[in-house]
Design a protein around this motif. Sequence first.
Motif, PDB file in Angstrom:
ATOM      1  N   SER A  26     110.016   2.535  -0.600  1.00 17.84           N
ATOM      2  CA  SER A  26     109.611   1.193  -0.168  1.00 17.84           C
ATOM      3  C   SER A  26     110.731   0.487   0.587  1.00 17.84           C
ATOM      4  O   SER A  26     110.475  -0.305   1.485  1.00 17.84           O
ATOM      5  CB  SER A  26     109.155   0.355  -1.358  1.00 17.84           C
ATOM      6  N   TYR A  27     111.972   0.766   0.224  1.00 22.97           N
ATOM      7  CA  TYR A  27     113.105   0.174   0.939  1.00 22.97           C
ATOM      8  C   TYR A  27     113.330   0.831   2.294  1.00 22.97           C
ATOM      9  O   TYR A  27     113.871   0.218   3.212  1.00 22.97           O
ATOM     10  CB  TYR A  27     114.382   0.266   0.097  1.00 22.97           C
ATOM     11  N   GLU A  28     112.912   2.080   2.412  1.00 22.78           N
ATOM     12  CA  GLU A  28     113.091   2.816   3.665  1.00 22.78           C
ATOM     13  C   GLU A  28     111.930   2.608   4.631  1.00 22.78           C
ATOM     14  O   GLU A  28     112.055   2.878   5.821  1.00 22.78           O
ATOM     15  CB  GLU A  28     113.251   4.312   3.366  1.00 22.78           C
ATOM     16  N   TYR A  29     110.791   2.139   4.148  1.00 19.40           N
ATOM     17  CA  TYR A  29     109.586   1.968   4.964  1.00 19.40           C
ATOM     18  C   TYR A  29     109.765   0.820   5.964  1.00 19.40           C
ATOM     19  O   TYR A  29     110.294  -0.240   5.640  1.00 19.40           O
ATOM     20  CB  TYR A  29     108.380   1.689   4.065  1.00 19.40           C
ATOM     21  N   SER A  30     109.290   1.032   7.184  1.00 23.41           N
ATOM     22  CA  SER A  30     109.309  -0.015   8.202  1.00 23.41           C
ATOM     23  C   SER A  30     107.960  -0.035   8.901  1.00 23.41           C
ATOM     24  O   SER A  30     107.587   0.943   9.560  1.00 23.41           O
ATOM     25  CB  SER A  30     110.425   0.250   9.221  1.00 23.41           C
ATOM     26  N   HIS A  31     107.233  -1.121   8.779  1.00 22.87           N
ATOM     27  CA  HIS A  31     105.917  -1.204   9.412  1.00 22.87           C
ATOM     28  C   HIS A  31     106.040  -1.208  10.937  1.00 22.87           C
ATOM     29  O   HIS A  31     105.080  -0.927  11.644  1.00 22.87           O
ATOM     30  CB  HIS A  31     105.146  -2.428   8.914  1.00 22.87           C
ATOM     31  N   ALA A  32     107.212  -1.488  11.470  1.00 23.45           N
ATOM     32  CA  ALA A  32     107.421  -1.476  12.922  1.00 23.45           C
ATOM     33  C   ALA A  32     107.485  -0.050  13.474  1.00 23.45           C
ATOM     34  O   ALA A  32     107.244   0.172  14.658  1.00 23.45           O
ATOM     35  CB  ALA A  32     108.710  -2.219  13.267  1.00 23.45           C
ATOM     36  N   LYS A  33     107.775   0.927  12.600  1.00 29.14           N
ATOM     37  CA  LYS A  33     107.915   2.322  13.041  1.00 29.14           C
ATOM     38  C   LYS A  33     106.633   3.139  12.895  1.00 29.14           C
ATOM     39  O   LYS A  33     106.575   4.271  13.346  1.00 29.14           O
ATOM     40  CB  LYS A  33     109.031   3.009  12.254  1.00 29.14           C
ATOM     41  N   THR A  34     105.628   2.578  12.248  1.00 29.35           N
ATOM     42  CA  THR A  34     104.387   3.326  12.020  1.00 29.35           C
ATOM     43  C   THR A  34     103.202   2.371  11.958  1.00 29.35           C
ATOM     44  O   THR A  34     103.358   1.192  11.655  1.00 29.35           O
ATOM     45  CB  THR A  34     104.458   4.155  10.719  1.00 29.35           C
ATOM     46  N   ASP A  35     102.033   2.905  12.258  1.00 24.17           N
ATOM     47  CA  ASP A  35     100.826   2.086  12.120  1.00 24.17           C
ATOM     48  C   ASP A  35     100.101   2.394  10.812  1.00 24.17           C
ATOM     49  O   ASP A  35      99.018   1.904  10.556  1.00 24.17           O
ATOM     50  CB  ASP A  35      99.888   2.292  13.320  1.00 24.17           C
ATOM     51  N   ARG A  36     100.716   3.219   9.992  1.00 29.95           N
ATOM     52  CA  ARG A  36     100.131   3.578   8.693  1.00 29.95           C
ATOM     53  C   ARG A  36     100.716   2.687   7.592  1.00 29.95           C
ATOM     54  O   ARG A  36     101.899   2.367   7.615  1.00 29.95           O
ATOM     55  CB  ARG A  36     100.423   5.047   8.383  1.00 29.95           C
ATOM     56  N   PRO A  37      99.896   2.297   6.643  1.00 31.74           N
ATOM     57  CA  PRO A  37     100.411   1.469   5.542  1.00 31.74           C
ATOM     58  C   PRO A  37     101.309   2.292   4.617  1.00 31.74           C
ATOM     59  O   PRO A  37     101.243   3.520   4.595  1.00 31.74           O
ATOM     60  CB  PRO A  37      99.144   1.014   4.814  1.00 31.74           C
ATOM     61  N   PHE A  38     102.136   1.606   3.864  1.00 31.92           N
ATOM     62  CA  PHE A  38     102.981   2.268   2.872  1.00 31.92           C
ATOM     63  C   PHE A  38     102.091   2.900   1.816  1.00 31.92           C
ATOM     64  O   PHE A  38     101.140   2.291   1.333  1.00 31.92           O
ATOM     65  CB  PHE A  38     103.938   1.243   2.234  1.00 31.92           C
ATOM     66  N   VAL A  39     102.396   4.120   1.454  1.00 34.36           N
ATOM     67  CA  VAL A  39     101.610   4.835   0.441  1.00 34.36           C
ATOM     68  C   VAL A  39     102.123   4.421  -0.940  1.00 34.36           C
ATOM     69  O   VAL A  39     103.223   4.783  -1.346  1.00 34.36           O
ATOM     70  CB  VAL A  39     101.720   6.366   0.623  1.00 34.36           C
TER      71      VAL A  39
END
Length: 190
Positions: A26-39
Amino acid sequence: MSCGMDHSLKMWNLETEKVNDAIKRSYEYSHAKTDRPFVSYHVHYPDFSTRDIHRNYVDCVRWFGQFVLSKSCENCIMCWKPGSISDTLDSIKPSETNVTVLHKFDYTQCDIWYMRFTMDYWQRILALGNQVGKVYVWDLDIEDPSKARCTTLSHPKCLAAIRQTSMTRDGNMLICVCDDATVWRWDRIR
Protein backbone atom coordinates in the motif's frame (compact mmCIF):
# COMPACT_ATOMS: atom_id res chain seq x y z
CA MET A 1 -10.13 -4.86 18.15
CA SER A 2 -13.34 -3.96 16.40
CA CYS A 3 -16.90 -3.65 17.63
CA GLY A 4 -20.36 -3.37 16.16
CA MET A 5 -24.10 -3.10 16.35
CA ASP A 6 -24.46 -6.87 16.78
CA HIS A 7 -22.84 -6.36 20.24
CA SER A 8 -19.79 -8.37 19.18
CA LEU A 9 -16.15 -7.59 19.80
CA LYS A 10 -13.53 -9.07 17.48
CA MET A 11 -9.75 -9.34 17.76
CA TRP A 12 -7.75 -9.28 14.52
CA ASN A 13 -4.08 -10.20 14.04
CA LEU A 14 -2.26 -7.58 11.96
CA GLU A 15 1.13 -9.29 12.36
CA THR A 16 0.64 -12.03 9.75
CA GLU A 17 2.90 -12.20 6.71
CA LYS A 18 0.03 -11.54 4.27
CA VAL A 19 -1.22 -8.50 6.18
CA ASN A 20 2.28 -7.05 6.50
CA ASP A 21 2.86 -7.62 2.78
CA ALA A 22 -0.40 -5.81 1.92
CA ILE A 23 0.58 -2.89 4.17
CA LYS A 24 4.00 -2.68 2.50
CA ARG A 25 2.44 -2.77 -0.98
CA SER A 26 0.00 0.00 0.00
CA TYR A 27 2.93 2.35 0.63
CA GLU A 28 4.46 1.44 -2.73
CA TYR A 29 1.20 1.80 -4.72
CA SER A 30 0.74 4.92 -6.84
CA HIS A 31 -2.57 5.55 -8.59
CA ALA A 32 -0.70 7.87 -10.99
CA LYS A 33 1.29 4.90 -12.37
CA THR A 34 -1.66 2.59 -13.07
CA ASP A 35 -5.34 2.69 -13.90
CA ARG A 36 -5.98 -0.39 -11.75
CA PRO A 37 -7.14 -0.06 -8.15
CA PHE A 38 -4.98 -1.28 -5.28
CA VAL A 39 -5.62 -4.97 -4.63
CA SER A 40 -6.82 -5.17 -1.05
CA TYR A 41 -6.17 -8.14 1.18
CA HIS A 42 -9.34 -9.41 2.85
CA VAL A 43 -9.36 -11.07 6.27
CA HIS A 44 -12.69 -12.80 6.74
CA TYR A 45 -12.38 -14.32 10.19
CA PRO A 46 -11.09 -12.74 13.40
CA ASP A 47 -8.63 -14.41 15.76
CA PHE A 48 -11.16 -14.07 18.58
CA SER A 49 -14.80 -13.05 18.79
CA THR A 50 -17.24 -12.62 21.65
CA ARG A 51 -20.76 -11.38 22.28
CA ASP A 52 -20.54 -12.11 26.02
CA ILE A 53 -19.42 -8.67 27.25
CA HIS A 54 -22.34 -6.40 26.24
CA ARG A 55 -26.06 -6.91 25.57
CA ASN A 56 -26.44 -3.90 23.25
CA TYR A 57 -24.61 -2.04 20.45
CA VAL A 58 -20.89 -1.66 21.18
CA ASP A 59 -19.82 1.83 20.10
CA CYS A 60 -16.27 2.18 21.40
CA VAL A 61 -13.35 -0.17 22.05
CA ARG A 62 -9.66 0.39 22.89
CA TRP A 63 -6.71 -1.72 23.94
CA PHE A 64 -5.51 -1.11 27.50
CA GLY A 65 -2.20 -2.95 27.59
CA GLN A 66 -3.13 -6.64 27.40
CA PHE A 67 -6.72 -5.82 28.38
CA VAL A 68 -9.63 -4.36 26.42
CA LEU A 69 -11.88 -1.44 27.35
CA SER A 70 -15.28 -1.44 25.62
CA LYS A 71 -18.59 0.33 26.10
CA SER A 72 -22.16 -0.01 25.03
CA CYS A 73 -25.37 1.79 26.02
CA GLU A 74 -25.27 0.21 29.48
CA ASN A 75 -23.73 2.98 31.64
CA CYS A 76 -20.40 1.22 32.09
CA ILE A 77 -17.06 0.72 30.39
CA MET A 78 -15.95 -2.89 30.71
CA CYS A 79 -12.31 -3.86 31.32
CA TRP A 80 -11.83 -7.44 30.14
CA LYS A 81 -9.55 -9.84 28.33
CA PRO A 82 -10.04 -12.76 25.95
CA GLY A 83 -9.60 -16.16 27.60
CA SER A 84 -8.71 -16.66 31.23
CA ILE A 85 -6.65 -14.24 33.31
CA SER A 86 -3.50 -16.34 32.80
CA ASP A 87 -3.85 -16.71 29.00
CA THR A 88 -1.57 -14.65 26.77
CA LEU A 89 -3.05 -13.00 23.68
CA ASP A 90 -0.82 -15.17 21.48
CA SER A 91 -2.29 -18.34 23.00
CA ILE A 92 -5.93 -17.40 22.25
CA LYS A 93 -7.41 -19.62 19.55
CA PRO A 94 -10.24 -18.54 17.19
CA SER A 95 -12.46 -21.20 18.78
CA GLU A 96 -11.94 -19.71 22.27
CA THR A 97 -15.17 -18.45 23.84
CA ASN A 98 -14.04 -17.68 27.38
CA VAL A 99 -13.62 -14.06 28.53
CA THR A 100 -12.48 -12.63 31.85
CA VAL A 101 -14.16 -9.43 33.05
CA LEU A 102 -11.79 -7.55 35.34
CA HIS A 103 -13.70 -4.37 36.17
CA LYS A 104 -16.68 -2.16 35.31
CA PHE A 105 -16.19 1.61 35.19
CA ASP A 106 -19.69 2.78 36.11
CA TYR A 107 -21.24 6.15 35.24
CA THR A 108 -24.77 7.53 34.81
CA GLN A 109 -27.02 9.11 32.17
CA CYS A 110 -25.21 7.68 29.18
CA ASP A 111 -27.53 5.03 27.79
CA ILE A 112 -27.65 6.33 24.20
CA TRP A 113 -25.68 5.11 21.19
CA TYR A 114 -22.44 6.61 19.90
CA MET A 115 -20.85 8.15 22.97
CA ARG A 116 -17.08 7.71 22.59
CA PHE A 117 -14.46 7.52 25.33
CA THR A 118 -10.80 8.47 25.02
CA MET A 119 -7.49 7.79 26.70
CA ASP A 120 -4.27 9.75 26.81
CA TYR A 121 -1.28 8.35 24.92
CA TRP A 122 0.24 6.73 28.01
CA GLN A 123 -3.13 5.17 28.98
CA ARG A 124 -3.13 6.80 32.40
CA ILE A 125 -6.39 8.72 32.00
CA LEU A 126 -9.78 7.60 30.68
CA ALA A 127 -12.54 10.13 29.86
CA LEU A 128 -16.16 9.85 28.71
CA GLY A 129 -18.97 12.39 28.38
CA ASN A 130 -22.62 11.62 29.06
CA GLN A 131 -25.94 12.77 27.59
CA VAL A 132 -26.43 15.66 30.05
CA GLY A 133 -23.05 17.38 29.60
CA LYS A 134 -21.00 15.79 32.39
CA VAL A 135 -17.55 14.27 31.84
CA TYR A 136 -16.26 11.30 33.80
CA VAL A 137 -12.46 11.10 34.15
CA TRP A 138 -10.72 8.07 35.65
CA ASP A 139 -7.11 7.98 36.85
CA LEU A 140 -5.77 4.66 35.52
CA ASP A 141 -2.18 5.13 36.72
CA ILE A 142 -2.63 2.31 39.24
CA GLU A 143 -1.92 -1.43 39.48
CA ASP A 144 -5.52 -2.57 40.02
CA PRO A 145 -8.22 -1.12 37.67
CA SER A 146 -10.84 -1.55 40.41
CA LYS A 147 -9.01 1.13 42.44
CA ALA A 148 -9.33 3.79 39.70
CA ARG A 149 -10.58 7.13 41.04
CA CYS A 150 -13.32 8.91 39.10
CA THR A 151 -13.70 12.68 38.89
CA THR A 152 -16.81 14.29 37.35
CA LEU A 153 -16.39 17.52 35.39
CA SER A 154 -19.38 19.79 34.77
CA HIS A 155 -20.26 23.35 33.82
CA PRO A 156 -23.69 25.01 34.23
CA LYS A 157 -23.84 25.83 30.49
CA CYS A 158 -22.76 22.41 29.26
CA LEU A 159 -26.05 20.51 29.11
CA ALA A 160 -25.98 18.65 25.77
CA ALA A 161 -24.76 15.12 25.06
CA ILE A 162 -20.99 14.89 24.81
CA ARG A 163 -20.47 12.51 21.89
CA GLN A 164 -16.70 12.65 21.55
CA THR A 165 -13.76 13.31 23.84
CA SER A 166 -10.09 13.68 22.95
CA MET A 167 -6.99 14.22 25.04
CA THR A 168 -3.57 15.68 24.45
CA ARG A 169 -0.68 13.24 24.48
CA ASP A 170 0.25 14.11 28.07
CA GLY A 171 -3.37 14.08 29.29
CA ASN A 172 -3.25 17.71 30.45
CA MET A 173 -6.01 18.96 28.12
CA LEU A 174 -9.36 17.35 27.37
CA ILE A 175 -11.60 18.44 24.49
CA CYS A 176 -15.30 17.51 24.47
CA VAL A 177 -17.68 17.90 21.52
CA CYS A 178 -21.41 18.22 22.21
CA ASP A 179 -24.64 17.67 20.25
CA ASP A 180 -25.40 21.41 20.44
CA ALA A 181 -22.24 22.14 18.37
CA THR A 182 -20.26 23.44 21.35
CA VAL A 183 -16.68 22.43 22.08
CA TRP A 184 -15.52 22.36 25.68
CA ARG A 185 -11.91 22.43 26.87
CA TRP A 186 -10.83 21.20 30.27
CA ASP A 187 -7.27 21.83 31.50
CA ARG A 188 -5.60 19.79 34.22
CA ILE A 189 -4.36 21.93 37.12
CA ARG A 190 -1.56 20.46 39.17
